[in-house]
Design a protein around this motif. Structure first.
Motif, mmCIF file in Angstrom:
data_model
loop_
_atom_site.group_PDB
_atom_site.id
_atom_site.type_symbol
_atom_site.label_atom_id
_atom_site.label_comp_id
_atom_site.label_asym_id
_atom_site.label_seq_id
_atom_site.Cartn_x
_atom_site.Cartn_y
_atom_site.Cartn_z
ATOM 1 N N TRP A 1 -5.377 6.289 2.197
ATOM 2 C CA TRP A 1 -4.136 7.264 1.732
ATOM 3 C C TRP A 1 -4.343 7.569 0.171
ATOM 4 C CZ3 TRP A 1 0.132 3.208 3.311
ATOM 5 C CH2 TRP A 1 0.544 2.986 4.629
ATOM 6 N N GLU B 1 0.907 -1.240 0.036
ATOM 7 C CA GLU B 1 0.068 -0.020 0.175
ATOM 8 C C GLU B 1 0.859 1.307 0.017
ATOM 9 O OE1 GLU B 1 -0.452 -1.932 4.064
ATOM 10 O OE2 GLU B 1 -0.176 -2.513 1.965
ATOM 11 N N GLN C 1 -5.546 -2.045 0.156
ATOM 12 C CA GLN C 1 -5.111 -1.667 1.555
ATOM 13 C C GLN C 1 -4.915 0.089 1.508
ATOM 14 O OE1 GLN C 1 -4.592 -3.355 4.362
ATOM 15 N NE2 GLN C 1 -5.586 -5.058 3.332
ATOM 16 N N LYS D 1 -8.077 1.431 1.933
ATOM 17 C CA LYS D 1 -8.693 1.061 3.363
ATOM 18 C C LYS D 1 -8.256 2.236 4.547
ATOM 19 C CE LYS D 1 -9.066 -2.767 6.564
ATOM 20 N NZ LYS D 1 -8.907 -4.234 6.822
ATOM 21 N N LYS D 2 -6.778 2.419 4.358
ATOM 22 C CA LYS D 2 -6.148 3.094 5.154
ATOM 23 C C LYS D 2 -6.516 4.849 4.880
ATOM 24 C CE LYS D 2 -2.783 -0.213 6.461
ATOM 25 N NZ LYS D 2 -1.132 -0.433 6.623
#
Length: 430
Positions: free
Chosen positions: A109, A72, A103, A106-107
């Motif tokens: 970023w 990610e 990912q 999801k985070k």
């Protein structure tokens, strides 16, 4: 390596401790197993003591992302300030694309504009906390269980653990290792310095080295095997301890003429001290002389002047048949009864030594004394004997022996050499 470990423990900044043997191995640039071997050796002599540490190990992927960053983080770095089409980003990312994109989303970023298909960063910089967790695991630092479980779920931690050691000073710690003495010597006692020596402890409960009780010689093993077979077949062993024999029993009693080449010095060992003997059964000696000179029992004899001087000469027996001759004479004197005798022992010939001939060798001999037996019984006996030692393909060939008629040589077929090999001689006593 032993002394390096001891000196490392003496450094003030280490607080008399090596926190992790794996970290120490990496600092020394050597394989961890080499350090483990030195640690165990030092611990055995109480130079150090240890505490076992179970360390997690990174998987192949975990080590890759420790060095390059998590998927990610790598995906986020690939997104320029002005944004990038999703298809182009995935093409540029390659294998990292699918996992890394999900990912990173999801985070939080990166963000995806579904209408335009553009991907944009939502943060100015990325703090790759998972890469930091991988570093902590790699260096043996403490990591929360929830974080460990998350790394295991992503298969970044190996199933196996690395066993390392925390190393501390032991009761016998020294900066340098002194090899302990294993023996108390006379010189130590004489000088009196044995009190200053470091002796290796003796474990009186330890088992000693197992000693081998010796092994049977191949010749003795074969002799035992042959003896057992002949005993099974009903034979009785003859006494064969007379290596020195007189010429009467060795040659004359077996009707071998005194001019026969086998009785020359080039074929027979003659004893010089004592050179002769006079211990003969006189009546039997005269009957033997009569047969040699004039014949008898259907024989014409040899027609020469038989000499007692030749019969008196002592020799190293050339065959065990000399023992057979004595036993048959004794059997006749004691009262004849059906008997089977055998012997396995040394005989001596004045041979030219080569790879197939020796001056001393062993001879297996058997004799059957009975009523109404002949050549067919002899062939049956040999067939049974050789079958017991694994030789089944036999041939019998007519031969000449001075003391048997008819006589046969026995040949066995050798399946490896693919040829017939002579394995015995035989006959019916005259």
């Amino acid at each position: 390596m032993d002394n390096k470990i001891l000196q490392e423990l003496n450094k003030e900044e280490n607080k008399e401790c090596i926190a992790d043997s794996a970290t120490f191995a990496a600092a020394q640039g050597v394989d961890h197993q080499e350090i483990v071997g030195a640690i165990k050796s030092l611990e055995l002599d109480s130079y150090i003591k240890t505490e076992v540490i179970e360390r997690l190990m990174l998987s192949k992927e975990g080590n890759q992302y420790l060095n390059d960053g998590t998927p990610e983080a790598q995906i986020t770095v690939l997104v320029p300030a002005e944004g990038i089409k999703r298809e182009e980003l995935m093409k540029t990312a390659g294998n990292l694309g699918k996992v890394g994109f999900a990912q990173a989303m999801k985070k939080g970023w990166i963000a995806l504009d579904k209408a335009s298909g553009m991907v944009n960063k939502t943060v100015e910089s990325v703090e790759d906390t998972d890469q930091e967790l991988l570093r902590k695991v790699s260096e043996g630092e403490e990591v929360a269980k929830a974080d460990i479980d998350a790394l295991k779920k992503r298969k970044w931690i190996d199933k196996h653990t690395l066993k390392t050691f925390r190393v501390l000073k032991g009761d016998n710690y020294r900066v340098e290792r002194v090899k302990p003495c294993t023996d108390l010597t006379f010189e130590m006692l004489e000088k009196g310095d044995w009190t200053e020596k470091n002796f290796k402890p003796i474990n009186l409960d330890a088992k000693g080295k197992e000693t081998e009780g010796g092994h049977l010689h191949p010749l003795l093993k074969m002799r035992t095997q042959m003896t057992n077979i002949l005993l099974e077949m009903g034979f009785e062993e003859m006494p064969t301890n007379k290596y020195v024999e007189n010429s009467f029993w060795n040659f004359d009693a077996l009707f071998q003429p005194q001019q026969h080449p086998a009785r020359d010095a080039q074929d027979t060992f003659f004893v010089t001290d004592p050179a002769t003997t006079t211990d003969f059964p006189e009546d039997y000696l005269k009957r033997v002389q009569e047969v040699h000179e004039k014949g008898g029992h259907g024989s014409f004899g040899y027609g020469y002047d038989w000499k007692i001087e030749e019969a008196q000469k002592n020799v190293m027996r050339t065959h065990t048949t000399a023992v057979t001759a004595r036993m048959l004479y004794k059997l006749a004197q004691d009262g004849f009864k059906p008997t089977k005798f055998f012997s396995i022992d040394r005989v001596f010939r004045n041979e030219t030594l080569d790879r197939t001939h020796l001056a001393e060798f062993h001879q297996i001999e058997g004799v059957v004394a009975d009523y109404n037996v002949g050549l067919s019984h002899l062939i049956g006996l040999f067939t049974q004997f050789f079958e017991k030692i694994g030789i089944t393909n036999l041939k019998f060939k007519p031969a000449y022996n001075p003391y048997t008629e008819p006589s046969m040589e026995i040949f066995g077929y050798h399946p490896i050499l693919k040829k017939w090999v002579e394995i015995g001689n035989s006959g019916v006593f005259r």
